[in-house]
Motif scaffolding. Sequence first.
Motif, PDB file in Angstrom:
ATOM      1  N   SER A  77      37.931  55.832  34.564  1.00 50.94           N
ATOM      2  CA  SER A  77      37.884  57.295  34.625  1.00 50.94           C
ATOM      3  C   SER A  77      38.437  57.865  35.925  1.00 50.94           C
ATOM      4  CB  SER A  77      36.443  57.775  34.418  1.00 50.94           C
ATOM      5  OG  SER A  77      35.618  57.343  35.484  1.00 50.94           O
ATOM      6  N   GLY A  78      38.775  56.981  36.868  1.00 50.30           N
ATOM      7  CA  GLY A  78      39.316  57.448  38.147  1.00 50.30           C
ATOM      8  C   GLY A  78      38.268  58.067  39.054  1.00 50.30           C
ATOM      9  N   GLN A  79      37.001  57.725  38.806  1.00 45.95           N
ATOM     10  CA  GLN A  79      35.904  58.258  39.616  1.00 45.95           C
ATOM     11  C   GLN A  79      35.266  57.136  40.416  1.00 45.95           C
ATOM     12  OE1 GLN A  79      33.327  60.150  36.802  1.00 45.95           O
ATOM     13  NE2 GLN A  79      34.776  61.782  36.347  1.00 45.95           N
ATOM     14  N   ALA A  80      34.772  57.468  41.587  1.00 50.63           N
ATOM     15  CA  ALA A  80      34.097  56.467  42.421  1.00 50.63           C
ATOM     16  C   ALA A  80      32.858  55.967  41.685  1.00 50.63           C
ATOM     17  CB  ALA A  80      33.712  57.080  43.758  1.00 50.63           C
ATOM     18  N   HIS A  81      32.677  54.661  41.696  1.00 48.66           N
ATOM     19  CA  HIS A  81      31.522  54.095  40.987  1.00 48.66           C
ATOM     20  C   HIS A  81      30.309  53.942  41.891  1.00 48.66           C
ATOM     21  CE1 HIS A  81      32.667  50.291  42.846  1.00 48.66           C
ATOM     22  NE2 HIS A  81      33.859  50.395  42.274  1.00 48.66           N
TER      23      HIS A  81
ATOM     24  N   ASP B  29      45.487  50.958  38.967  1.00 39.87           N
ATOM     25  CA  ASP B  29      45.199  50.277  40.226  1.00 39.87           C
ATOM     26  C   ASP B  29      43.767  50.602  40.628  1.00 39.87           C
ATOM     27  OD1 ASP B  29      47.752  49.012  41.094  1.00 39.87           O
ATOM     28  OD2 ASP B  29      48.475  51.078  40.950  1.00 39.87           O
ATOM     29  N   PHE B  30      43.069  49.621  41.185  1.00 39.41           N
ATOM     30  CA  PHE B  30      41.690  49.836  41.615  1.00 39.41           C
ATOM     31  C   PHE B  30      41.357  48.844  42.717  1.00 39.41           C
ATOM     32  CE2 PHE B  30      41.716  46.791  38.174  1.00 39.41           C
ATOM     33  CZ  PHE B  30      40.852  45.798  38.595  1.00 39.41           C
ATOM     34  N   THR B  31      40.186  48.990  43.279  1.00 34.32           N
ATOM     35  CA  THR B  31      39.716  48.097  44.328  1.00 34.32           C
ATOM     36  C   THR B  31      38.454  47.396  43.842  1.00 34.32           C
ATOM     37  OG1 THR B  31      40.601  49.596  46.002  1.00 34.32           O
ATOM     38  CG2 THR B  31      38.989  47.961  46.746  1.00 34.32           C
ATOM     39  N   PHE B  32      38.448  46.059  43.930  1.00 35.64           N
ATOM     40  CA  PHE B  32      37.257  45.287  43.596  1.00 35.64           C
ATOM     41  C   PHE B  32      36.179  45.538  44.642  1.00 35.64           C
ATOM     42  CE2 PHE B  32      40.451  42.726  41.301  1.00 35.64           C
ATOM     43  CZ  PHE B  32      39.818  42.569  40.076  1.00 35.64           C
ATOM     44  N   THR B  33      34.940  45.201  44.319  1.00 35.06           N
ATOM     45  CA  THR B  33      33.847  45.417  45.272  1.00 35.06           C
ATOM     46  C   THR B  33      34.002  44.563  46.532  1.00 35.06           C
ATOM     47  OG1 THR B  33      32.441  43.821  44.113  1.00 35.06           O
ATOM     48  CG2 THR B  33      32.170  46.154  43.531  1.00 35.06           C
ATOM     49  N   ASP B  34      34.782  43.482  46.460  1.00 35.17           N
ATOM     50  CA  ASP B  34      35.019  42.666  47.662  1.00 35.17           C
ATOM     51  C   ASP B  34      36.159  43.217  48.516  1.00 35.17           C
ATOM     52  OD1 ASP B  34      37.382  41.965  46.328  1.00 35.17           O
ATOM     53  OD2 ASP B  34      36.876  39.835  46.174  1.00 35.17           O
ATOM     54  N   GLY B  35      36.731  44.357  48.101  1.00 38.38           N
ATOM     55  CA  GLY B  35      37.807  44.998  48.857  1.00 38.38           C
ATOM     56  C   GLY B  35      39.199  44.617  48.402  1.00 38.38           C
ATOM     57  N   GLY B  36      39.319  43.640  47.517  1.00 37.65           N
ATOM     58  CA  GLY B  36      40.629  43.223  47.029  1.00 37.65           C
ATOM     59  C   GLY B  36      41.227  44.224  46.051  1.00 37.65           C
ATOM     60  N   HIS B  37      42.551  44.239  46.013  1.00 36.91           N
ATOM     61  CA  HIS B  37      43.265  45.134  45.105  1.00 36.91           C
ATOM     62  C   HIS B  37      43.328  44.526  43.710  1.00 36.91           C
ATOM     63  CE1 HIS B  37      46.895  46.732  43.096  1.00 36.91           C
ATOM     64  NE2 HIS B  37      46.426  47.872  43.566  1.00 36.91           N
ATOM     65  N   GLY B  38      43.277  45.387  42.717  1.00 38.36           N
ATOM     66  CA  GLY B  38      43.440  44.942  41.338  1.00 38.36           C
ATOM     67  C   GLY B  38      44.292  45.912  40.551  1.00 38.36           C
ATOM     68  N   ARG B  39      44.905  45.419  39.499  1.00 36.90           N
ATOM     69  CA  ARG B  39      45.678  46.251  38.574  1.00 36.90           C
ATOM     70  C   ARG B  39      45.504  45.641  37.190  1.00 36.90           C
ATOM     71  NH1 ARG B  39      50.869  45.815  40.285  1.00 36.90           N
ATOM     72  NH2 ARG B  39      50.532  47.528  41.737  1.00 36.90           N
ATOM     73  N   MET B  40      45.075  46.457  36.267  1.00 37.21           N
ATOM     74  CA  MET B  40      44.896  46.016  34.884  1.00 37.21           C
ATOM     75  C   MET B  40      45.239  47.180  33.967  1.00 37.21           C
ATOM     76  SD  MET B  40      41.169  44.128  35.299  1.00 37.21           S
ATOM     77  CE  MET B  40      41.072  43.361  33.686  1.00 37.21           C
ATOM     78  N   SER B  41      45.646  46.850  32.757  1.00 36.85           N
ATOM     79  CA  SER B  41      45.824  47.905  31.764  1.00 36.85           C
ATOM     80  C   SER B  41      44.446  48.353  31.283  1.00 36.85           C
ATOM     81  CB  SER B  41      46.657  47.403  30.577  1.00 36.85           C
ATOM     82  OG  SER B  41      45.902  46.475  29.810  1.00 36.85           O
ATOM     83  N   ARG B  42      44.397  49.532  30.675  1.00 32.79           N
ATOM     84  CA  ARG B  42      43.132  49.990  30.109  1.00 32.79           C
ATOM     85  C   ARG B  42      42.613  48.974  29.082  1.00 32.79           C
ATOM     86  NH1 ARG B  42      42.328  55.302  31.629  1.00 32.79           N
ATOM     87  NH2 ARG B  42      44.260  56.384  32.211  1.00 32.79           N
ATOM     88  N   ALA B  43      43.505  48.450  28.254  1.00 34.59           N
ATOM     89  CA  ALA B  43      43.097  47.463  27.248  1.00 34.59           C
ATOM     90  C   ALA B  43      42.505  46.224  27.912  1.00 34.59           C
ATOM     91  CB  ALA B  43      44.284  47.078  26.360  1.00 34.59           C
TER      92      ALA B  43
END
Length: 169
Positions: A59-63, A107-121
Amino acid sequence: MSFADFFPSLFRYKSWADEELYALTARLDGEAHPERRHLAIRILNHIHVVDRIFRGNLSGQAHGYAATNTPETPALADLLAAARETDAWYIAYASGLSEAELSESIDFTFTDGGHGRMSRAEMLLQIITHGGYHRGAVGRILADCGLQPPRDIYTRYLHDSEPARRHPA
């Protein structure tokens, strides 16, 4: 059936499986098995936290989570209420996506600070597979404590929710 049609069914299945497992976990005697019951709830909480993290990513919102579990263990009833709300969100969210939206990368950030990129699917499939994996761990705990775990399988869900599937076409 397209993926856009398939994901809502998977999230209805997840909700169904969560309900069964929470109900059985509530029957686990906390006096006789305090550590095992606590561990089962910790695992259920982990599933929920990861669901919420990916909800934020989608959703593009801070968790608001710094880890994939919380320091405190919630009461099972409170966790169930929160899981129901999150499951309902995923059902609604998945029901409104097009094939093109499912293919979009985020694009998002994992809780360990690492970068991630995944499709919605891919994110949605992560939630389905992650929950199933950990529900199995809770089922093992329940079995070790003398409770028969639910048969958490998609075919059972489909035939329970759509009994006509049990009859030849």
